[in-house]
Design a protein around this motif. Structure first.
Motif, PDB file in Angstrom:
ATOM      1  N   LYS A   1       0.113  -7.033  -1.000  1.00 33.33           N
ATOM      2  CA  LYS A   1       1.198  -7.791  -0.372  1.00 33.33           C
ATOM      3  C   LYS A   1       1.778  -8.726  -1.414  1.00 33.33           C
ATOM      4  CE  LYS A   1      -0.688  -7.719   4.297  1.00 33.33           C
ATOM      5  NZ  LYS A   1       0.237  -6.783   4.898  1.00 33.33           N
ATOM      6  N   ARG A   2       3.026  -9.078  -1.206  1.00 32.60           N
ATOM      7  CA  ARG A   2       3.681 -10.105  -2.004  1.00 32.60           C
ATOM      8  C   ARG A   2       4.158 -11.188  -1.056  1.00 32.60           C
ATOM      9  NH1 ARG A   2       7.455  -6.488  -6.087  1.00 32.60           N
ATOM     10  NH2 ARG A   2       5.745  -5.812  -7.417  1.00 32.60           N
TER      11      ARG A   2
ATOM     12  N   PHE B   1       5.054  -1.127  -3.719  1.00 32.62           N
ATOM     13  CA  PHE B   1       6.186  -1.740  -4.379  1.00 32.62           C
ATOM     14  C   PHE B   1       6.864  -0.730  -5.297  1.00 32.62           C
ATOM     15  CE2 PHE B   1       2.910  -5.137  -3.889  1.00 32.62           C
ATOM     16  CZ  PHE B   1       3.466  -5.683  -2.744  1.00 32.62           C
TER      17      PHE B   1
ATOM     18  N   ALA C   1       7.138 -13.888  -0.987  1.00 34.17           N
ATOM     19  CA  ALA C   1       8.374 -14.333  -1.624  1.00 34.17           C
ATOM     20  C   ALA C   1       8.671 -15.767  -1.198  1.00 34.17           C
ATOM     21  CB  ALA C   1       9.523 -13.405  -1.232  1.00 34.17           C
TER      22      ALA C   1
ATOM     23  N   LEU D   1       4.257  -2.252 -12.449  1.00 32.99           N
ATOM     24  CA  LEU D   1       3.052  -2.694 -11.745  1.00 32.99           C
ATOM     25  C   LEU D   1       1.844  -2.696 -12.675  1.00 32.99           C
ATOM     26  CD1 LEU D   1       3.550  -0.703  -8.429  1.00 32.99           C
ATOM     27  CD2 LEU D   1       3.994  -3.138  -8.828  1.00 32.99           C
TER      28      LEU D   1
ATOM     29  N   GLY E   1       3.174  -3.789   0.520  1.00 29.90           N
ATOM     30  CA  GLY E   1       3.294  -2.718  -0.472  1.00 29.90           C
ATOM     31  C   GLY E   1       3.436  -1.401   0.246  1.00 29.90           C
TER      32      GLY E   1
ATOM     33  N   SER F   1      -0.687  -0.549  -5.153  1.00 30.33           N
ATOM     34  CA  SER F   1       0.149  -1.581  -4.526  1.00 30.33           C
ATOM     35  C   SER F   1       0.357  -1.339  -3.038  1.00 30.33           C
ATOM     36  CB  SER F   1       1.499  -1.689  -5.243  1.00 30.33           C
ATOM     37  OG  SER F   1       2.297  -0.556  -5.016  1.00 30.33           O
TER      38      SER F   1
END
Length: 121
Positions: free
Chosen positions: A53-54, A69, A56, A75, A67, A49
């Motif tokens: 990337k996330r 995370f 939101a 995960l 990350g 991770s």
């Protein structure tokens, strides 16, 4: 039915530690069994991770989160997509899987929605 089979991440997989040659060989043989049985649709491993990337979402707003995370146990380190007759068959195949990590690990099985699930909307 289609199921996604999720290999949960571990502290070792999150460091980027690659599997041993023995484990790669065992998993390769297992994947060949899945192919021969007509179950395997696709499979792959995921990088840690820290390389992900996330995004939101909040209404029209978007925020990018780099990350690594937290909560490694939540995960995913890899996955298969299978076509099986039912959940019992998926569980039986997962039980035959070599342990995907050097230590304790978990594999989660999740059914995918099918078009029939939306027929009454």
């Amino acid at each position: 039915m289609r199921v996604m089979v999720l290999v949960k991440a571990t502290a070792e997989s999150e460091t980027g530690q690659l599997p041993s040659k023995e484990l790669l060989s065992a998993m390769g043989a297992y994947n060949e069994e899945l192919k021969a049985a007509g179950i395997l649709i696709t499979a792959d491993g995921l990088k840690p991770s820290s390389q992900g990337k996330r995004v939101a979402f909040d209404g029209t707003g978007r925020a990018v989160i780099d990350g690594p995370f937290a909560e490694t146990k939540e995960l995913v380190a890899g996955f298969w997509l299978w076509e099986v007759k039912d959940m019992d068959e998926a569980v039986a195949w997962v039980k035959r899987c070599p342990n995907p990590m050097p230590g304790p690990s978990e594999i989660e099985i999740r059914p995918l929605y099918e078009m029939l699930d939306f027929a009454n909307l």
